[in-house]
Design a protein around this motif. Sequence first.
Motif, PDB file in Angstrom:
ATOM      1  N   THR A  28       0.835  -1.205   0.000  1.00 43.75           N
ATOM      2  CA  THR A  28       0.000   0.000   0.000  1.00 43.75           C
ATOM      3  C   THR A  28       0.868   1.252   0.000  1.00 43.75           C
ATOM      4  O   THR A  28       0.595   2.208  -0.721  1.00 43.75           O
ATOM      5  N   VAL A  31       2.348   1.814  -3.517  1.00 43.87           N
ATOM      6  CA  VAL A  31       1.350   2.351  -4.450  1.00 43.87           C
ATOM      7  C   VAL A  31       1.065   3.808  -4.107  1.00 43.87           C
ATOM      8  O   VAL A  31       0.985   4.661  -4.988  1.00 43.87           O
ATOM      9  N   LYS A  34       3.792   6.152  -5.241  1.00 47.11           N
ATOM     10  CA  LYS A  34       3.862   6.313  -6.691  1.00 47.11           C
ATOM     11  C   LYS A  34       2.693   7.123  -7.260  1.00 47.11           C
ATOM     12  O   LYS A  34       2.881   7.934  -8.154  1.00 47.11           O
ATOM     13  N   TYR A  35       1.478   6.905  -6.761  1.00 48.59           N
ATOM     14  CA  TYR A  35       0.285   7.472  -7.395  1.00 48.59           C
ATOM     15  C   TYR A  35      -0.376   8.603  -6.608  1.00 48.59           C
ATOM     16  O   TYR A  35      -1.058   9.431  -7.205  1.00 48.59           O
ATOM     17  N   TRP A 138      -4.799  -3.220  -8.176  1.00 46.55           N
ATOM     18  CA  TRP A 138      -3.680  -2.318  -8.338  1.00 46.55           C
ATOM     19  C   TRP A 138      -2.411  -2.932  -7.798  1.00 46.55           C
ATOM     20  O   TRP A 138      -2.422  -3.844  -6.992  1.00 46.55           O
ATOM     21  N   SER A 139      -1.314  -2.402  -8.330  1.00 47.92           N
ATOM     22  CA  SER A 139       0.036  -2.759  -7.911  1.00 47.92           C
ATOM     23  C   SER A 139       0.905  -1.545  -8.225  1.00 47.92           C
ATOM     24  O   SER A 139       0.391  -0.515  -8.649  1.00 47.92           O
ATOM     25  N   GLN A 140       2.201  -1.684  -8.051  1.00 50.16           N
ATOM     26  CA  GLN A 140       3.090  -0.586  -8.415  1.00 50.16           C
ATOM     27  C   GLN A 140       3.041  -0.330  -9.917  1.00 50.16           C
ATOM     28  O   GLN A 140       3.230   0.793 -10.356  1.00 50.16           O
ATOM     29  N   ILE A 143      -2.951   0.775 -11.867  1.00 52.64           N
ATOM     30  CA  ILE A 143      -4.251   0.716 -11.211  1.00 52.64           C
ATOM     31  C   ILE A 143      -5.244   0.423 -12.330  1.00 52.64           C
ATOM     32  O   ILE A 143      -5.176   1.041 -13.390  1.00 52.64           O
ATOM     33  N   SER A 159      -1.206   4.396 -14.982  1.00 55.74           N
ATOM     34  CA  SER A 159       0.154   3.877 -14.810  1.00 55.74           C
ATOM     35  C   SER A 159       1.141   5.037 -14.886  1.00 55.74           C
ATOM     36  O   SER A 159       0.842   6.077 -15.474  1.00 55.74           O
TER      37      SER A 159
END
Length: 190
Positions: A28, A31, A34-35, A138-140, A143, A159
């Motif tokens: 978490t 993610v 990053k986002y 979602w992941s690194q 989403i 992304s």
Amino acid sequence: MKLRYFALITWLVLFSGNTIIASTIAATNDVAEKYAGDWVVNVEETDLLREELDEKPTVLGGPGKVSISVLGLPIPTGRSKVGPQSPLSAADPALLRSRTMSISVAANKISIQYPEVGGKDAKEVLRKGHYRGRDSKWSQKKIEQKYKTTERKVTKTWSIRGDGRLLAVVTIKNPGSKKRTFSRVFDRSQ
């Protein structure tokens, strides 16, 4: 003897539970790092990705769209008309209607706010897994959210590109028509 086995099993359960929780928190945080944040559309980069619409008129109005009428009255052709249940057409996703967005990440949900969009579309919440007809994961790497209505199938992905910009792609597939793909590029807000 039984007490030792009980203690060992209890310790293993607690240890594996803590490991799972720790890995979930770490994922978490990755993610979120990053986002999460405020994003503003980059018009120049978005224009570079714009697809040309292929809207060539056809003589018959498209496949399966033949209609026969006598003295102005339509004659049934045996083909059922499957279309939207509402006379209103579905609105484009808020992602395509807003120039700014704000993403926040929690343990099992991602909230995206669109300040320029009003009403119930101003905020969307993605919950991991299947929730209220929407599948989100979602992941690194990305989403993704998918959903289907009586009118269309929609896939949205977010992304991070190599240059650090956020690439948002919306794919809409209406029955009886070609799939349309819309791409938007966002920069982090200063």
